[in-house]
Design an enzyme around this catalytic site. Sequence first.
Site, PDB file in Angstrom:
ATOM      1  CE  LYS A  78      25.861  35.135  33.131  1.00  0.00           C
ATOM      2  NZ  LYS A  78      26.540  36.433  33.061  1.00  0.00           N
ATOM      3  NE  ARG A 112      35.380  38.737  38.650  1.00  0.00           N
ATOM      4  CZ  ARG A 112      34.877  39.963  38.482  1.00  0.00           C
ATOM      5  NH1 ARG A 112      35.074  40.884  39.398  1.00  0.00           N
ATOM      6  NH2 ARG A 112      34.186  40.267  37.403  1.00  0.00           N
TER       7      ARG A 112
END
Length: 486
Positions: free
Chosen positions: A259, A333
Amino acid sequence: GLVLGVYSSEKDDGAAQFTSAGDAFDRLVSGKLRALLSLCGPPLKKGKTRIFHGLHQDFPSVVVVGLGKKNAGINEQENWNEDKENIRTAVAVGCRQIQDLEILCVEVDPCGDAQAAAEGAVLGLHEYNELKQKKKPVVTPQLHGSAESEAWQKGVIYAEGQNLARYLMEAPANYITPIKFAEHIEQKLRSFSNVKVHIRPESWITTQQMGAFLSVAKGSAEPPIFLEIHYSGGANTNDPPLVFVGKGVTFDSGGISLKPSSGMDAMRADMGGAATVCSAIVTAAALNLPLNIIGLAPLCENMPSGKANKPGDVVRAKNGKTIQVDNTDAEGRLLLADALCYAHNFNARAIVNAATLTGAMDVALGSAATGVFTNSSWLWTHLYEASILTGDRVWRMPLFEHYTKQVTDCPLADVSNIGKYSRAGGACTAAAFLKEFVTASHWAHLDIAGVMSNKDEVPYLRKGMAGRPTRTLVEFAARLSQDSHN
């Protein structure tokens, strides 16, 4: 200190319309409060305050706060009960003013809804300052009068549940590691005889063949933990439970798909899903709700290292499906895929998972509401009705086959962890991915990325991690428990 509510006047004469507690106090001081208010200029607007000193020996400082219109009720446009929201906001503002005066105890006018008043007080005063030497004075809010003490107590428990989630999310990632998160929740549940907590180590996760979860965890030096909570509040311990599943990434660097550094510190709250569902179970236990709940939280860090997932790697989930990891920052996920497979072991009434899953959710709804993707209209209705009462709103999002095709059209594996059109409908393709690991007919996925933190949007929460939608999850569980009773 004393916090009293006053309604906006229906007429133009501007005479203050007190709550019953305000009226009683005004009589106690021979009408001085009403007289002073009318001298202070125009009537109080919603959430605005006036402070009076020296009116009564028991309450050296009295804060009067505007409640807005009386009997505002449910606002169809806003999808919430406006009375309750107005009370939460007004009481929070009033209590903070008492705190600024460094008064350590405040009595709160129930304003016609003691639960909402208690929530406003306890949520409004909460602040994470564990690690600071200079702390604000701790103010203890109490109910003014004794008429609604049961509702007040319920509000305190609801708010403390959300504050627990806020505490866990706000704390630095070196303080709330996977094991420390699990131990903190275990300690909170220790006093309840009908709760069992299992802190599962990496060896157990391996025997469960949770290859997707382990693939994320292996990038970090912190070992993963699978937290499993069993709350047996139901009349029969064999009654099908409500299963809560929460994403527990205690720090998310993005892994190899790193990120940007700006704002990365907020990723200490990427375990917001685990924090809210575990806090909801702590609250359910405190309220002694008559239903069975199981909580599942896969906990780990997502870090870049020589052992980390690489873009293009293929991993195998618990149900045997292979997953191409095209973006290592779509890691939540992967944890949830395995946890959802495991959740199917419990013959659940419903499976509800919560996760700070996608930036796309924040783009879609901002901080106004949690996005809900569900295959069950029954489940949606319960969540929606709960959120109207709590003011912590939910909004239904699509689970179209349209999005499923975008994650199952994958070159190397059964499913890709990102949609093939990259950013388009990112929250929806993430939900479609999760659906590949669900066979239960009542399942809901709550994407809470947009409601993770609060700047100033929710006036009764200070700036910082929000702990949303813990109270909606608790209210939802309470409604489900009534359902099973009837």
